[in-house]
Design an enzyme around this catalytic site. Structure first.
Site, mmCIF file in Angstrom:
data_model
loop_
_atom_site.group_PDB
_atom_site.id
_atom_site.type_symbol
_atom_site.label_atom_id
_atom_site.label_comp_id
_atom_site.label_asym_id
_atom_site.label_seq_id
_atom_site.Cartn_x
_atom_site.Cartn_y
_atom_site.Cartn_z
ATOM 1 N N HIS A 139 0.821 -1.215 0.000
ATOM 2 C CA HIS A 139 0.000 0.000 0.000
ATOM 3 C C HIS A 139 0.856 1.268 0.000
ATOM 4 O O HIS A 139 2.003 1.269 0.457
ATOM 5 C CB HIS A 139 -1.037 0.011 1.136
ATOM 6 N N GLU A 144 -4.928 0.471 -0.216
ATOM 7 C CA GLU A 144 -4.627 -0.956 -0.142
ATOM 8 C C GLU A 144 -4.699 -1.579 -1.543
ATOM 9 O O GLU A 144 -5.244 -0.956 -2.467
ATOM 10 C CB GLU A 144 -5.627 -1.636 0.801
HETATM 11 P P1 PGA Z 1 5.918 1.808 8.415
HETATM 12 O O1 PGA Z 1 4.577 1.933 7.557
HETATM 13 O O2 PGA Z 1 6.751 2.966 8.037
HETATM 14 O O3 PGA Z 1 5.450 1.855 9.829
HETATM 15 O O4 PGA Z 1 6.524 0.511 8.031
HETATM 16 C C1 PGA Z 1 4.643 2.274 6.219
HETATM 17 C C2 PGA Z 1 3.255 2.232 5.615
HETATM 18 O O5 PGA Z 1 2.387 1.521 6.143
HETATM 19 O O6 PGA Z 1 3.025 2.912 4.606
#
Ligand code: PGA
Length: 261
Positions: A139, A144
């Site tokens: 995503h 998503e």
């Molecule tokens: P994260 O999330 O930096 O916590 O890995 C990234 C995202 O979900 O876009």
């Protein structure tokens, strides 16, 4: 797309901070698009460190737009993205709260929240630099897999995988909201420069699909292939699924210093 394979997450944060500062130095009233999640935290800490050290440009005239927001949290909840960005970055940089915007998750206004957010971004003149992370499911923001590649800000339902990934920020999986307001993939494409940060082995497969796989709604971050100015900063682990790393490194190493990202 410019792919920059670096060694460590600290190097990603340094180059990302350099890039954000360069935008603000060139245009003191720059409009920054901000992402939450763990990945940009090192970059934000580096920006705050430089600001406190006195070596940073002034952020007084900067405006910020957050990528997304949970729906259903009480106002002021510490895990709301509005509170997170204020705590991790904008308060410490001296950016006034009324210059930091996010999609409005208030229940009564949800049907028009997307439209209102798009109008606010347009009224600010659009986003100069958009910071992005990538989910383990591919995503981008909270778009998503299956999200329209032309989508604008709207309400979305999180996948189970994203809720599990984000449970670490909440007491339990049950506490993670199911719904969010998120900039669409089409919204993200309107920003002038996209800066995608990815660190850690958990991102390798999604990142490889986005950068070297086909353009597909099942890999939402692949929409970056349509944008004329994208910089992808990676540590060694996040780059481990790519096949053309040697070429990306050669291109980056041969870049003239004046060019920047
Ligand atoms: P994260 O999330 O930096 O916590 O890995 C990234 C995202 O979900 O876009």
């Amino acid at each position: 797309m410019e792919v920059v394979p670096l060694d460590t997450a600290a190097e990603v944060a340094t180059l990302a901070a350099d890039t954000i500062e360069a935008v603000v130095a060139a245009r003191p009233s720059a409009v920054l698009g901000l992402a939450t999640g763990s990945t940009p935290l090192l970059t934000y800490a580096e920006l705050v460190r430089r600001h406190e050290h006195g070596s940073a440009p002034s952020y007084a005239q900067v405006r910020c737009f957050n990528l997304d927001e949970y729906v259903g949290l009480p106002p002021g909840h510490p895990q709301s993205y509005r509170a997170t960005i204020a705590r991790e970055l904008t308060d410490a940089l001296g950016i006034a709260p009324d210059r930091v915007h996010g999609p409005d998750p208030e229940e009564a206004g949800l049907p028009t929240a997307g439209e209102r957010y798009e109008a606010a971004i347009a009224a600010a003149g659009g986003i100069d630099l958009q910071v992005l992370g990538i989910g383990t499911d591919g995503h981008l923001a909270f778009n998503e897999p299956g999200s329209s590649l032309a989508s604008l800000t709207r309400i979305k339902t999180l996948t189970e995988r994203t809720r599990q990934d984000n449970a670490r920020f909440f007491g339990s999986l049950d506490d993670v909201p199911r719904h969010v307001l998120t900039q669409g993939l089409g919204t993200i494409l309107r920003a002038r420069h996209l800066l995608l940060l990815a660190t850690g082995a958990a991102k390798a497969a999604a990142l490889a699909a986005a950068v070297e796989g086909p353009l597909a709604a099942s890999s939402p971050a692949s929409v970056l292939q349509l944008h004329p100015h994208v910089s992808v900063l990676l540590d060694r682990e996040a780059a481990s699924g790519l096949t053309r790393t040697a070429h990306y490194r050669e291109v980056y190493d041969a870049k003239p210093a004046w060019q920047g990202l």
